[in-house]
Design a protein around this motif. Structure first.
Motif, PDB file in Angstrom:
ATOM      1  N   PHE A   1       0.814  -1.217   0.000  1.00 28.97           N
ATOM      2  CA  PHE A   1       0.000   0.000   0.000  1.00 28.97           C
ATOM      3  C   PHE A   1       0.849   1.270   0.000  1.00 28.97           C
ATOM      4  O   PHE A   1       0.306   2.366   0.093  1.00 28.97           O
ATOM      5  CB  PHE A   1      -0.933   0.037   1.220  1.00 28.97           C
ATOM      6  CG  PHE A   1      -1.960  -1.061   1.246  1.00 28.97           C
ATOM      7  CD1 PHE A   1      -2.457  -1.605   0.072  1.00 28.97           C
ATOM      8  CD2 PHE A   1      -2.439  -1.547   2.453  1.00 28.97           C
ATOM      9  CE1 PHE A   1      -3.403  -2.613   0.097  1.00 28.97           C
ATOM     10  CE2 PHE A   1      -3.377  -2.561   2.489  1.00 28.97           C
ATOM     11  CZ  PHE A   1      -3.868  -3.100   1.305  1.00 28.97           C
ATOM     12  N   SER A   2       2.150   1.099  -0.065  1.00 25.91           N
ATOM     13  CA  SER A   2       2.989   2.306   0.014  1.00 25.91           C
ATOM     14  C   SER A   2       2.886   3.145  -1.270  1.00 25.91           C
ATOM     15  O   SER A   2       3.043   4.352  -1.229  1.00 25.91           O
ATOM     16  CB  SER A   2       4.442   1.936   0.292  1.00 25.91           C
ATOM     17  OG  SER A   2       4.895   1.093  -0.734  1.00 25.91           O
ATOM     18  N   ALA A   3       2.585   2.480  -2.382  1.00 22.10           N
ATOM     19  CA  ALA A   3       2.413   3.233  -3.639  1.00 22.10           C
ATOM     20  C   ALA A   3       1.091   3.985  -3.587  1.00 22.10           C
ATOM     21  O   ALA A   3       0.064   3.406  -3.224  1.00 22.10           O
ATOM     22  CB  ALA A   3       2.422   2.276  -4.822  1.00 22.10           C
ATOM     23  N   GLN A   4       1.138   5.264  -3.948  1.00 24.92           N
ATOM     24  CA  GLN A   4      -0.065   6.119  -3.918  1.00 24.92           C
ATOM     25  C   GLN A   4      -1.224   5.487  -4.690  1.00 24.92           C
ATOM     26  O   GLN A   4      -2.351   5.450  -4.213  1.00 24.92           O
ATOM     27  CB  GLN A   4       0.285   7.484  -4.512  1.00 24.92           C
ATOM     28  CG  GLN A   4      -0.903   8.417  -4.694  1.00 24.92           C
ATOM     29  CD  GLN A   4      -1.431   8.967  -3.378  1.00 24.92           C
ATOM     30  OE1 GLN A   4      -0.689   9.556  -2.613  1.00 24.92           O
ATOM     31  NE2 GLN A   4      -2.705   8.743  -3.091  1.00 24.92           N
TER      32      GLN A   4
ATOM     33  N   PHE B   1      -2.749   2.469  -2.916  1.00 31.33           N
ATOM     34  CA  PHE B   1      -3.464   2.928  -1.724  1.00 31.33           C
ATOM     35  C   PHE B   1      -4.819   3.518  -2.141  1.00 31.33           C
ATOM     36  O   PHE B   1      -5.857   3.208  -1.551  1.00 31.33           O
ATOM     37  CB  PHE B   1      -2.633   3.977  -0.974  1.00 31.33           C
ATOM     38  CG  PHE B   1      -3.351   4.580   0.203  1.00 31.33           C
ATOM     39  CD1 PHE B   1      -3.405   3.891   1.419  1.00 31.33           C
ATOM     40  CD2 PHE B   1      -3.976   5.808   0.110  1.00 31.33           C
ATOM     41  CE1 PHE B   1      -4.081   4.437   2.508  1.00 31.33           C
ATOM     42  CE2 PHE B   1      -4.656   6.350   1.200  1.00 31.33           C
ATOM     43  CZ  PHE B   1      -4.692   5.662   2.393  1.00 31.33           C
ATOM     44  N   THR B   2      -4.812   4.352  -3.190  1.00 32.37           N
ATOM     45  CA  THR B   2      -6.054   4.991  -3.644  1.00 32.37           C
ATOM     46  C   THR B   2      -7.044   3.946  -4.173  1.00 32.37           C
ATOM     47  O   THR B   2      -8.234   4.016  -3.875  1.00 32.37           O
ATOM     48  CB  THR B   2      -5.758   6.042  -4.736  1.00 32.37           C
ATOM     49  OG1 THR B   2      -4.745   6.917  -4.245  1.00 32.37           O
ATOM     50  CG2 THR B   2      -6.979   6.848  -5.087  1.00 32.37           C
TER      51      THR B   2
ATOM     52  N   PHE C   1      -8.507   2.276  -1.193  1.00 34.20           N
ATOM     53  CA  PHE C   1      -9.383   3.194  -0.461  1.00 34.20           C
ATOM     54  C   PHE C   1     -10.744   3.279  -1.167  1.00 34.20           C
ATOM     55  O   PHE C   1     -11.807   3.170  -0.554  1.00 34.20           O
ATOM     56  CB  PHE C   1      -8.707   4.565  -0.404  1.00 34.20           C
ATOM     57  CG  PHE C   1      -9.346   5.549   0.546  1.00 34.20           C
ATOM     58  CD1 PHE C   1     -10.185   5.124   1.571  1.00 34.20           C
ATOM     59  CD2 PHE C   1      -9.102   6.914   0.424  1.00 34.20           C
ATOM     60  CE1 PHE C   1     -10.759   6.030   2.456  1.00 34.20           C
ATOM     61  CE2 PHE C   1      -9.679   7.833   1.299  1.00 34.20           C
ATOM     62  CZ  PHE C   1     -10.509   7.375   2.305  1.00 34.20           C
ATOM     63  N   LEU C   2     -10.680   3.446  -2.488  1.00 36.09           N
ATOM     64  CA  LEU C   2     -11.896   3.538  -3.306  1.00 36.09           C
ATOM     65  C   LEU C   2     -12.723   2.258  -3.204  1.00 36.09           C
ATOM     66  O   LEU C   2     -13.934   2.294  -3.008  1.00 36.09           O
ATOM     67  CB  LEU C   2     -11.473   3.779  -4.758  1.00 36.09           C
ATOM     68  CG  LEU C   2     -12.527   4.254  -5.734  1.00 36.09           C
ATOM     69  CD1 LEU C   2     -12.875   5.701  -5.460  1.00 36.09           C
ATOM     70  CD2 LEU C   2     -11.996   4.138  -7.158  1.00 36.09           C
TER      71      LEU C   2
ATOM     72  N   TYR D   1     -12.533  -0.029  -0.856  1.00 35.63           N
ATOM     73  CA  TYR D   1     -12.965  -0.265   0.527  1.00 35.63           C
ATOM     74  C   TYR D   1     -14.307   0.451   0.764  1.00 35.63           C
ATOM     75  O   TYR D   1     -15.182  -0.084   1.434  1.00 35.63           O
ATOM     76  CB  TYR D   1     -11.904   0.253   1.498  1.00 35.63           C
ATOM     77  CG  TYR D   1     -12.235  -0.020   2.943  1.00 35.63           C
ATOM     78  CD1 TYR D   1     -12.137  -1.308   3.472  1.00 35.63           C
ATOM     79  CD2 TYR D   1     -12.654   1.001   3.782  1.00 35.63           C
ATOM     80  CE1 TYR D   1     -12.451  -1.561   4.800  1.00 35.63           C
ATOM     81  CE2 TYR D   1     -12.965   0.754   5.109  1.00 35.63           C
ATOM     82  CZ  TYR D   1     -12.861  -0.529   5.614  1.00 35.63           C
ATOM     83  OH  TYR D   1     -13.184  -0.786   6.932  1.00 35.63           O
TER      84      TYR D   1
ATOM     85  N   LEU E   1      -7.398   7.982 -11.847  1.00 37.20           N
ATOM     86  CA  LEU E   1      -6.002   8.044 -11.414  1.00 37.20           C
ATOM     87  C   LEU E   1      -5.087   8.633 -12.483  1.00 37.20           C
ATOM     88  O   LEU E   1      -3.910   8.890 -12.224  1.00 37.20           O
ATOM     89  CB  LEU E   1      -5.505   6.644 -11.031  1.00 37.20           C
ATOM     90  CG  LEU E   1      -6.210   5.969  -9.853  1.00 37.20           C
ATOM     91  CD1 LEU E   1      -5.666   4.569  -9.631  1.00 37.20           C
ATOM     92  CD2 LEU E   1      -6.045   6.775  -8.582  1.00 37.20           C
TER      93      LEU E   1
ATOM     94  N   TYR F   1      -4.424  -1.627   7.877  1.00 35.66           N
ATOM     95  CA  TYR F   1      -3.471  -0.606   7.444  1.00 35.66           C
ATOM     96  C   TYR F   1      -3.938   0.781   7.892  1.00 35.66           C
ATOM     97  O   TYR F   1      -3.151   1.595   8.380  1.00 35.66           O
ATOM     98  CB  TYR F   1      -3.334  -0.648   5.920  1.00 35.66           C
ATOM     99  CG  TYR F   1      -2.291   0.293   5.370  1.00 35.66           C
ATOM    100  CD1 TYR F   1      -0.940   0.001   5.504  1.00 35.66           C
ATOM    101  CD2 TYR F   1      -2.647   1.459   4.722  1.00 35.66           C
ATOM    102  CE1 TYR F   1       0.023   0.865   4.989  1.00 35.66           C
ATOM    103  CE2 TYR F   1      -1.699   2.319   4.207  1.00 35.66           C
ATOM    104  CZ  TYR F   1      -0.360   2.022   4.344  1.00 35.66           C
ATOM    105  OH  TYR F   1       0.590   2.876   3.843  1.00 35.66           O
TER     106      TYR F   1
END
Lengths: 104, 214
Positions: free
Chosen positions: A18-21, A24-25, A28-29, A31, A45, A92
């Motif tokens: 998840f360290s890559a933006q 992660f996005t 998040f989306l 989730y 993106l 996370y």
């Protein structure tokens, strides 16, 4: 399920999945919305299809998302979050909250 | 400095989620307008021409008036509900207060539309059909104003499009009163105005996805 709940925290700490933006996005989306169209995520993106495919494949390999093709008014590729992915992202996010509280 | 990096990451992700939600909402709104543009004029047409239509289907006009418009309305409502629940409620589930506020706004808007169309019952005969356009036009403009007043970011040009088209077309139709065409043109105008509003919303929705267009 016990294994699924214990493993994810380790995975993102070590693998930095998840360290890559972008990843992660995407997580998040998904989730929040459970699923999203591949083309929609790509446009949001600002990625090329190949680039998004790379990130999605990494998440798929970790078992956090799955893709499937559906028939809407046109054929669509949909990315869906898995239960494992939701658990991992929640873990996370909790970890992040703790980290940010320390920063405060 | 990991904390700052993470904050930036969350901020960026939040902006993207916001854009995605705006896209989903505008898309659902566009579908709702297009469905309304098809379903309502079709239902009114079926009710007003029940006898010849029932004859075509070998049904009694009573049964036709009961079933055909009900089924059409139910199908339309099901499509609208599906597009909104799949897009909006999933998000709203996590923010309980706005859902209650949304319901209050929906009730107010429903009342505006209901009262506008109810008042057409009091319009004298040669103007009755055209008055549906006035009702639709005025209700759209009121809805636009109410939403914008409640929250300046709630600007729905789709409602302006419907209002302006309905009111503008009602003027030449008023001059044609008594003609057989007025009724058909009223339904057509109503449908076209909603469909135009719907397409405007769909086009705007896709613009939300690409940052470069904003």
């Amino acid at each position: 399920m016990a294994e699924e709940e214990a493993e994810p925290l380790e995975t993102f700490v070590k693998g930095g999945i998840f360290s890559a933006q972008q990843r992660f996005t995407i997580m998040f989306l998904l989730y929040l919305h459970k699923k999203a169209g591949f083309t929609e995520v790509q446009k949001l993106l600002g990625l090329t299809p190949g680039n998004l495919d790379h990130h999605v494949r990494r998440l798929e390999e970790a078992g956090y998302v799955k893709t499937r093709h559906v028939l809407d008014w046109r054929p669509l590729k949909v990315i869906e979050i898995t239960r494992l992915g939701a658990t991992a992202f929640k873990a996370y996010a909790t970890n992040l909250r703790e980290l940010l509280e320390q920063v405060k | 400095m990991r904390g700052l990096e993470e904050i930036r990451k969350i901020e960026e992700a939040l902006l993207i989620v916001e854009r995605y939600e705006a896209y989903l909402f505008k898309r659902a709104l566009g579908i709702a307008f297009i469905v309304c543009g098809v379903v309502f004029p079709l239902t009114a047409f079926m009710v007003l021409h029940a006898e010849p239509l029932a004859g075509l289907l070998n049904m009694s006009s009573g049964a036709f008036v009961t079933f055909a418009p009900t089924i059409t309305l139910l199908v339309g409502m099901a499509i609208i509900l599906y597009s909104f629940t799949s897009a909006h409620v999933v998000t709203a589930r996590m923010r309980k207060t706005p859902v209650k506020k949304d319901i209050a706004h929906m009730v107010v808007l429903f009342l505006v539309w209901f009262v506008a169309f109810y008042l057409t019952n009091y319009v004298p005969e040669p103007y009755t059909v055209v008055s549906w356009l006035w009702a639709g036009g005025v209700a759209s403009l009121f809805s636009y104003y109410i939403l914008k007043r409640e929250n300046p970011s709630w600007v729905y040009p789709e409602l302006l499009i419907v209002g302006v088209i309905c009111l503008t077309v009602s003027v030449p139709l008023l001059l044609m009163r008594g003609s057989q065409l007025v009724e058909a043109l009223t339904f057509l105008t109503f449908g076209v105005s909603f469909i135009a509003g719907g397409f405007h919303s769909l086009i705007n929705a896709s613009k939300e996805l690409s940052e470069s267009d904003k």
